[in-house]
Design an enzyme around this catalytic site. Structure first.
Site, short mmCIF file in Angstrom:
data_model
loop_
_atom_site.label_atom_id
_atom_site.label_comp_id
_atom_site.label_asym_id
_atom_site.label_seq_id
_atom_site.Cartn_x
_atom_site.Cartn_y
_atom_site.Cartn_z
N THR A 124 0.85 -1.19 0.00
CA THR A 124 0.00 0.00 0.00
C THR A 124 0.88 1.24 0.00
O THR A 124 2.00 1.18 0.49
CB THR A 124 -0.87 -0.05 1.28
OG1 THR A 124 -1.85 -1.04 1.08
CG2 THR A 124 -1.51 1.27 1.62
N ARG A 170 -14.66 -6.85 0.36
CA ARG A 170 -13.86 -6.50 1.55
C ARG A 170 -13.22 -5.10 1.39
O ARG A 170 -12.67 -4.77 0.35
CB ARG A 170 -12.77 -7.55 1.73
CG ARG A 170 -11.82 -7.31 2.91
CD ARG A 170 -10.55 -6.60 2.51
NE ARG A 170 -9.58 -6.57 3.58
CZ ARG A 170 -8.52 -5.75 3.60
NH1 ARG A 170 -8.32 -4.92 2.62
NH2 ARG A 170 -7.67 -5.80 4.60
N VAL A 171 -13.33 -4.30 2.44
CA VAL A 171 -12.70 -2.98 2.46
C VAL A 171 -11.73 -2.94 3.63
O VAL A 171 -12.06 -3.41 4.73
CB VAL A 171 -13.76 -1.86 2.62
CG1 VAL A 171 -13.10 -0.50 2.79
CG2 VAL A 171 -14.70 -1.85 1.41
N GLY A 172 -10.54 -2.39 3.42
CA GLY A 172 -9.54 -2.35 4.49
C GLY A 172 -9.44 -0.98 5.14
O GLY A 172 -10.25 -0.08 4.90
N ASP A 173 -8.41 -0.85 5.95
CA ASP A 173 -8.20 0.38 6.71
C ASP A 173 -7.90 1.60 5.85
O ASP A 173 -8.15 2.74 6.25
CB ASP A 173 -7.05 0.19 7.71
CG ASP A 173 -5.75 -0.18 7.01
OD1 ASP A 173 -5.80 -0.95 6.03
OD2 ASP A 173 -4.68 0.29 7.44
N THR A 199 0.10 1.21 6.89
CA THR A 199 0.12 0.06 5.97
C THR A 199 0.26 -1.22 6.78
O THR A 199 1.01 -1.27 7.75
CB THR A 199 1.27 0.16 4.96
OG1 THR A 199 1.38 -1.09 4.28
CG2 THR A 199 2.61 0.48 5.61
N GLY A 200 -0.48 -2.23 6.38
CA GLY A 200 -0.43 -3.51 7.09
C GLY A 200 -1.77 -4.20 6.98
O GLY A 200 -2.63 -3.79 6.19
N GLY A 226 -5.18 -4.72 7.23
CA GLY A 226 -6.19 -3.72 7.51
C GLY A 226 -7.16 -4.06 8.62
O GLY A 226 -7.59 -3.18 9.38
N1 ASP Z 1 -3.75 -1.88 4.68
C1 ASP Z 1 -4.05 -2.50 3.42
C2 ASP Z 1 -5.37 -3.23 3.55
O1 ASP Z 1 -5.56 -3.95 4.50
C3 ASP Z 1 -3.02 -3.46 2.98
C4 ASP Z 1 -1.65 -2.89 2.89
O2 ASP Z 1 -1.24 -2.08 3.73
O3 ASP Z 1 -0.94 -3.27 1.94
O4 ASP Z 1 -6.17 -3.15 2.64
#
Ligand code: ASP
Length: 315
Positions: A181, A209-212, A232-233, A235
């Protein structure tokens, strides 16, 4: 006596995860470093020209969205249905204005659309078809899904499918969690902080699915009096921990230094929950902090003294 000009600075990331020296070819490493440097400089130019912190973060993120090495825009990971569905958000620290999009499929630079949600709609977050319709109303040129398709992401998806994982990782191997990300935080001449984050999410994601990254307070946060943060990580953990706004809350209520707030969350509560990843943060003086509990995070900064630093590994 000459009047000192106010500080400007920008920090960016291209994702955190298990980034190991031995697995990185020199060629790939230098391409990634070049892209990070280009992105930081694109953002810094906006600041140096007297531009707004939010525009600086968007310019930097756009460079990374256009680069196939990062999991955003062009290089986004694939969903279970072999599609790209991207999330992005921005926040401006002066009045805590914010904009976000989720599940976007045909816009090359979702970060621009997130900024437009903030600037040209009464809403904070638009989703899927609605976000696309909003883009159309602003005359965005749509791209086909083919634009986002890269061989590397296709192989990663097949490997995740074979392993039967929902695969909260874009990686080829289950233990090799690279995220990718992208995000930026910046301070402009008027003392405004801003943050922007963009992603394709996680490989093999299902059911919308939706992330952070799309969620203000989890993946992105900015407030002029405290800090701008982009994360980033994995989510799911960052959402439950509301990581980005928690950094600001700790600074505001506990009067903690920025680095302590960041590290307490990333190395403490988040890690204890099982959340791998990192963040970039910038305070009202343009000081930055990178925090990660993974072995690396692609990152770069241009400090208030104008020095560019690019790094990949945690140590
Ligand atoms: N944070 C992002 C998500 O969970 C993934 C990422 O950081 O690469 O969608």
């Amino acid at each position: 006596m000459t009047k000192q000009s106010p500080p400007i600075a920008i920090a960016i990331h291209g994702g955190a995860g298990t980034i190991v020296r031995e697995q990185m070819s020199l060629g790939l490493q230098s391409e990634i470093e070049q892209a990070l440097s280009d992105a930081a400089q694109a953002g810094y130019k906006v600041l140096a020209d007297g531009g707004d912190a939010l525009d600086a973060t968007v310019e930097a993120v756009k460079v990374l969205e256009n680069c196939p090495h990062f999991n955003a825009g062009h290089g986004s990971v694939l969903t279970h249905d072999e599609m790209v569905e991207m999330d992005a958000s921005v926040m401006h620290g002066r009045k805590r204005d914010a904009g976000a999009v989720a599940g976007v499929k045909y816009v090359a630079n979702p970060i621009m659309l997130a900024r437009d949600v903030m600037l040209h709609s009464p809403h904070v977050m638009l989703l899927g078809e609605g976000a696309q319709a909003f883009a159309k109303s602003l005359d965005y040129q749509f791209v086909e899904q083919d634009y986002f398709f890269t061989e590397r992401r296709y192989e990663q998806l097949q490997s995740m499918k074979e392993k039967g994982l929902f695969a909260l990782s874009e990686s080829r191997y289950p233990d090799d969690k690279k995220y990718g990300t992208v995000g930026a935080v910046a301070l402009d001449m008027d003392g405004n902080l801003a943050a922007a984050t963009s992603t394709g999410g996680v490989t093999n994601k299902k059911f919308g699915r939706v992330g952070d990254t799309a969620i203000i307070g989890a993946g992105t946060f900015a407030e002029n009096s405290t800090v701008a943060v982009s994360t980033t990580g994995m989510g799911e953990y960052f959402i439950r921990q509301t990581v980005a706004s928690d950094v600001a809350a700790r600074m505001r209520y506990l009067d903690e230094p920025m680095s302590v707030s960041c590290d307490t969350i990333i190395h403490g509560e988040l890690k204890e929950m099982g959340g791998e990843g990192g963040l970039i943060a910038m305070d009202s003086q343009g000081q930055h902090h990178f925090s990660m509990n993974s072995s690396g995070m692609y990152r770069a900064v241009i400090t208030p003294s104008g020095d560019l630093e690019v790094s990949i590994y945690a140590t």
